[in-house]
Design an enzyme around this catalytic site. Sequence first.
Site, PDB file in Angstrom:
ATOM      1  N   ASP A  97       1.029  -1.342   0.048  1.00 32.01           N
ATOM      2  CA  ASP A  97      -0.081  -0.130  -0.063  1.00 32.01           C
ATOM      3  C   ASP A  97       0.862   1.292  -0.049  1.00 32.01           C
ATOM      4  OD1 ASP A  97      -2.210   1.880   0.426  1.00 32.01           O
ATOM      5  OD2 ASP A  97      -2.502   1.255   2.249  1.00 32.01           O
ATOM      6  N   ARG A 159     -10.086 -12.455   7.260  1.00 35.85           N
ATOM      7  CA  ARG A 159      -8.989 -12.973   6.534  1.00 35.85           C
ATOM      8  C   ARG A 159      -9.108 -14.348   5.895  1.00 35.85           C
ATOM      9  NH1 ARG A 159      -4.373 -10.548   8.353  1.00 35.85           N
ATOM     10  NH2 ARG A 159      -4.336  -9.787  10.547  1.00 35.85           N
TER      11      ARG A 159
HETATM   12  P1  IMP Z   1       1.884  -0.367   3.858  1.00 35.06           P
HETATM   13  O1  IMP Z   1       1.211   0.813   3.829  1.00 35.06           O
HETATM   14  O2  IMP Z   1       2.482  -0.663   2.334  1.00 35.06           O
HETATM   15  O3  IMP Z   1       2.752  -0.533   4.676  1.00 35.06           O
HETATM   16  O4  IMP Z   1       1.113  -1.551   4.173  1.00 35.06           O
HETATM   17  C1  IMP Z   1       0.874  -2.206   5.399  1.00 35.06           C
HETATM   18  C2  IMP Z   1      -0.247  -3.108   5.557  1.00 35.06           C
HETATM   19  O5  IMP Z   1      -1.647  -2.432   5.647  1.00 35.06           O
HETATM   20  C3  IMP Z   1      -0.305  -4.235   4.765  1.00 35.06           C
HETATM   21  O6  IMP Z   1       0.453  -5.243   4.988  1.00 35.06           O
HETATM   22  C4  IMP Z   1      -1.709  -4.753   5.209  1.00 35.06           C
HETATM   23  O7  IMP Z   1      -1.697  -5.473   6.241  1.00 35.06           O
HETATM   24  C5  IMP Z   1      -2.344  -3.393   5.316  1.00 35.06           C
HETATM   25  N1  IMP Z   1      -3.483  -2.688   4.345  1.00 35.06           N
HETATM   26  C6  IMP Z   1      -3.042  -1.875   3.498  1.00 35.06           C
HETATM   27  N2  IMP Z   1      -4.301  -1.870   2.448  1.00 35.06           N
HETATM   28  C7  IMP Z   1      -5.074  -2.815   2.773  1.00 35.06           C
HETATM   29  C8  IMP Z   1      -6.312  -2.955   2.474  1.00 35.06           C
HETATM   30  O8  IMP Z   1      -6.808  -2.823   1.289  1.00 35.06           O
HETATM   31  N3  IMP Z   1      -6.943  -4.078   3.041  1.00 35.06           N
HETATM   32  C9  IMP Z   1      -6.385  -4.738   4.045  1.00 35.06           C
HETATM   33  N4  IMP Z   1      -5.216  -4.534   4.467  1.00 35.06           N
HETATM   34  C10 IMP Z   1      -4.536  -3.291   4.020  1.00 35.06           C
END
Ligand code: IMP
Length: 170
Positions: A97, A159
Site C-alpha cells: 500500500d 482474513r
Molecule cells: P503498507 O502501507 O504498504 O506499509 O502496508 C501495510 C499493511 O497495511 C499491509 O501489509 C496490510 O496489512 C495493510 N493494508 C493496506 N491496505 C489494505 C487493504 O486494502 N486491506 C487490508 N489491509 C490493508
Amino acid sequence: MKVLYSSGEITRRVKELGERITEEYQGKELFIVGILKGGFMFVSDLVRNVNLPARIEFVRLSSYGNSDSPEGDVKLVDDLKDAVQGKHVLIVDDIMDTGQSLIFFKQHLEKKGPASVKICTMIDKTCRRKEPIEPDYYGFRITDGFIVGYGLDYAEDYRTLPDICVLERT
Ligand code: IMP
Ligand code: MG
C-alpha cells in the site's frame, strides 16, 4: 461485500506468478520469507506453484493497529532465525500500500548480506504509495479502496475468505 477477485481468478493468477518465478530463478535456490499474518494464504498457494528448491521462513511485521489507517512506525515483531547471507530472498506479502512496511523490511534484510532480495505481493495498491518501492511481482493491481479476504483483514476479520472482496462500509 462485493467480490473483486474470485478464488478461481486468484488460483489462475497465482499459478502464472509461480511459473514466472520458477523461470526467473532457474538454477537458484529460493529463500522465501512470508509476512504474517496477511501473507499466510498467498504464501501457501504460491509455494505450491514454484518448482524450485526453496526454504521458507516467516516474520511478523506490524504497522496498522485494529483499523484501516496507518498508526505509527513499522515494527518487526518476530525476526528471521535463519541466516539469509548469500541467499536469493523473495519476500511474500498480501499487499503493498504505502510501501512503508516492505521498504522497512527489505532494508532490514539487505543489511544481512543476501545475494538478492525481491518482493512479491498479491495486490499492488498504488494510490497511497509513499516510498520509492514497487513489488517485483504482483498478482493484481488496484488504485484505491479497502479490500479484505485471502489473508487481508479489517480489524482481524475476513482474513479467511477465499475471495478478495471490497469492503463497503455503511
Ligand atoms: P503498507 O502501507 O504498504 O506499509 O502496508 C501495510 C499493511 O497495511 C499491509 O501489509 C496490510 O496489512 C495493510 N493494508 C493496506 N491496505 C489494505 C487493504 O486494502 N486491506 C487490508 N489491509 C490493508
Ligand atoms: Mg500485512
